[in-house]
Design a protein around this motif. Structure first.
Motif, PDB file in Angstrom:
ATOM      1  N   ALA A  47      63.749  86.468  72.575  1.00  0.00           N
ATOM      2  CA  ALA A  47      64.507  85.610  71.667  1.00  0.00           C
ATOM      3  C   ALA A  47      64.198  84.146  71.927  1.00  0.00           C
ATOM      4  CB  ALA A  47      66.008  85.873  71.820  1.00  0.00           C
ATOM      5  N   ALA A  48      64.043  83.777  73.210  1.00  0.00           N
ATOM      6  CA  ALA A  48      63.737  82.385  73.568  1.00  0.00           C
ATOM      7  C   ALA A  48      62.393  81.953  72.989  1.00  0.00           C
ATOM      8  CB  ALA A  48      63.731  82.219  75.091  1.00  0.00           C
ATOM      9  N   VAL A  49      61.401  82.842  73.050  1.00  0.00           N
ATOM     10  CA  VAL A  49      60.074  82.524  72.493  1.00  0.00           C
ATOM     11  C   VAL A  49      60.180  82.275  70.989  1.00  0.00           C
ATOM     12  CG1 VAL A  49      57.765  83.442  72.024  1.00  0.00           C
ATOM     13  CG2 VAL A  49      58.815  83.776  74.271  1.00  0.00           C
ATOM     14  N   ILE A  99      66.536  77.079  75.436  1.00  0.00           N
ATOM     15  CA  ILE A  99      66.653  76.782  76.869  1.00  0.00           C
ATOM     16  C   ILE A  99      67.634  77.740  77.530  1.00  0.00           C
ATOM     17  CG2 ILE A  99      67.451  75.059  78.552  1.00  0.00           C
ATOM     18  CD1 ILE A  99      66.421  72.915  76.650  1.00  0.00           C
ATOM     19  N   LYS A 100      68.783  77.966  76.882  1.00  0.00           N
ATOM     20  CA  LYS A 100      69.812  78.826  77.466  1.00  0.00           C
ATOM     21  C   LYS A 100      69.340  80.275  77.533  1.00  0.00           C
ATOM     22  CE  LYS A 100      74.728  79.671  77.585  1.00  0.00           C
ATOM     23  NZ  LYS A 100      76.077  79.253  77.151  1.00  0.00           N
ATOM     24  N   PHE A 101      68.727  80.778  76.472  1.00  0.00           N
ATOM     25  CA  PHE A 101      68.249  82.155  76.471  1.00  0.00           C
ATOM     26  C   PHE A 101      67.140  82.354  77.506  1.00  0.00           C
ATOM     27  CE2 PHE A 101      69.706  84.716  72.642  1.00  0.00           C
ATOM     28  CZ  PHE A 101      70.857  83.964  72.462  1.00  0.00           C
ATOM     29  N   THR A 102      66.326  81.315  77.710  1.00  0.00           N
ATOM     30  CA  THR A 102      65.283  81.399  78.742  1.00  0.00           C
ATOM     31  C   THR A 102      65.909  81.573  80.116  1.00  0.00           C
ATOM     32  OG1 THR A 102      63.775  80.007  77.466  1.00  0.00           O
ATOM     33  CG2 THR A 102      63.350  80.183  79.826  1.00  0.00           C
ATOM     34  N   GLY A 103      66.898  80.722  80.438  1.00  0.00           N
ATOM     35  CA  GLY A 103      67.568  80.824  81.728  1.00  0.00           C
ATOM     36  C   GLY A 103      68.275  82.157  81.897  1.00  0.00           C
TER      37      GLY A 103
END
Length: 494
Positions: free
Chosen positions: A309-311, A423-427
């Protein structure tokens, strides 16, 4: 019509593919499998009796590899045998670690004894192995047992203990999040941190003990609560649904602004698919394989969906920012012959909506199932309806405000919101993969823990977030320089 089931096929493939790294032998007679595997234990005993502990360790490693391939058969036949064998394997590993010949021999012979007992039919046949869900009190007891192993500096058993706690977290996280979102976030952070401390070489027993103590202290007051209110139920839906709502609303506002009617159908397809698969998966987890048994896989699913999702959010954020120039947007519309979105982008909207809803939806349903026994059904339903109503009001306001904005501010605001979620989904995604043990963790006291950005004190999750922010700043800087050059060039030509 077939294309609309892409999100469902995608996630089913993801779930089925999670454990491909752990091959299992073809189904056969588990007693015979154990007899064949025990050859390596006999070799280890022979080598250890001669003082060759290194050779004994290598022979045991061969048994361990074979065990990982046959354990499902033993587990299905006898839960008691499975637990006894695993327990004795742990003793062997510890004895080999401290390199004491007498202890290695005793541990190997004990392992051989339980293996022989199983192979000869000494264990009663059982209806298969099903780990039961645990209570928060029992979870705290797991932490206390792990703390004991940490104090004795028994690395193997301490690691096994904290991994068992991580796998069991799914059973209790609903009870925790219903009372405190902060404690929930701190618990997930600390579970990863403790594993990293105990995996260090040498292990950081002092800090691990301190962190476990801290977990016990902030979880214990929550274990005393036996009844929840409708507001507890409402807050779960509001907290967990907000990120997914932001993604869906950003997509909805965008397709409305572009005038592309088909986009709404794809987004709703993704939302409904995400909700449906979330409910189905949560019910399977709760009533068929149990939360405790599914704990590690849940972290893997949450991690991979978060990363994917982050990508997609990163691409969406860049694309929205690139259209903030009105002239660029009008040119894009003309190039597409008044069709704002290509088929590929339409599909990506549906997949992105699915990932966002599925990631948050599964946990939300599991949270509700987890707290169902400690709340009146009426309060649970009222809380759900209140949470849904609040989310609905927020959604309406977001869409209404978004449509009122002029093109440039709309695209700028949307790109910022989507980039924040990226940023949040990556973390969150990387942290979940760390919780599952797929990605290592390097702790750093210099990194703060900020829940709003899903910033955790580990380099593996922080560095990708820093790269995203740095990349965004460079792109903005490059575009500003390019824009200034274009204005200067235009003025000179005039």
């Amino acid at each position: 019509m077939g294309k609309k089931i892409i999100p469902i096929i995608f996630i089913l493939l993801l779930i089925m593919g999670i454990n491909v790294h752990n091959p299992v032998l073809a189904a056969g007679n588990s007693n015979e499998d154990m007899t064949r595997a025990e050859v390596y234990v006999n070799q280890a005993i022979d080598l250890a009796s001669k003082g060759d502990l290194s050779g004994a360790g290598k022979a045991y490693d061969q048994f361990n590899k074979t065990w990982r391939q046959i354990e499902e058969g033993i587990k299905a036949d006898s839960a008691t045998a499975y637990r006894d064998i695993e327990s004795n394997m742990g003793k062997v590993v510890y004895a080999l670690t401290i390199k004491k010949q007498d202890q290695v021999l005793v541990a190997l012979k004990d392992l051989k004894a339980v293996n022989d007992k199983f192979a000869s039919g000494g264990y009663p046949k059982e209806a298969g192995f099903k780990e039961e869900d645990i209570t928060l009190d029992e979870f705290i007891m797991l932490l206390q047992e792990t703390k004991k192993e940490v104090k004795e500096q028994n690395q193997h058993d301490a690691l096994e203990g904290i991994k068992k706690a991580s796998d069991s977290w799914l059973s209790v996280e609903g009870v925790v999040v219903a009372q405190s979102a902060t404690v929930y976030s701190d618990s997930e952070r600390d579970l990863v941190t403790i594993q990293a401390m105990l995996s260090d070489n040498p292990p950081n027993y002092k800090e691990a003990n301190k962190t476990i103590d801290n977990m016990i202290n902030y979880l214990t007051p929550l274990a005393n609560k036996s009844q929840y209110t409708y507001w507890d139920a409402a807050m779960i839906l509001i907290r967990e649904g907000l990120e997914a709502l932001l993604v869906v609303i950003a997509l909805m506002s965008f397709v409305k602004k572009s005038g592309e009617g088909k986009g709404k159908a794809w987004i709703w397809s993704g939302v409904l698919s995400g909700l449906g698969v979330s409910v189905i998966l949560a019910i399977i987890v709760k009533f068929i394989i149990s939360s405790g048994a599914f704990g590690n896989n849940n972290a893997l699913i949450g991690g991979w969906t978060g990363v994917f999702a982050a990508v997609m959010l990163l691409y969406m954020s860049y694309w929205l920012h690139s259209q903030s120039n009105i002239a660029d947007w009008n040119r894009y519309i003309r190039e597409k012959s008044q069709t704002a979105l290509t088929t590929g982008k339409l599909i990506s909207l549906g997949v992105l909506a699915f990932l966002a809803v599925f990631r948050e939806g599964t946990e939300t349903v599991l949270f509700y199932i987890g707290m169902a026994s400690q709340i009146k059904l009426q309060s649970l339903l009222i809380g759900f309806l209140i949470g849904a109503a609040i989310l609905g009001i927020l959604a309406y306001l977001m869409v209404y405000v978004g449509l009122k904005l002029p093109l440039r501010p709309f695209f700028m605001v949307s790109s910022i919101i989507v980039f924040y979620l990226c940023i949040k989904f990556t973390g969150m995604g990387i942290h979940s993969l760390q919780l599952a043990g797929l990605i290592p963790t390097t702790n750093s006291v210099s990194i703060p823990s900020i829940d709003f950005f899903a910033l955790y004190p580990s380099w593996e999750s922080t560095i990708p977030q820093m790269i995203l922010v740095l990349g965004a700043l460079l792109i903005i800087l490059f575009k500003n320089i390019k824009s200034k050059k274009l204005i200067t060039s235009t003025n000179n030509n005039i």
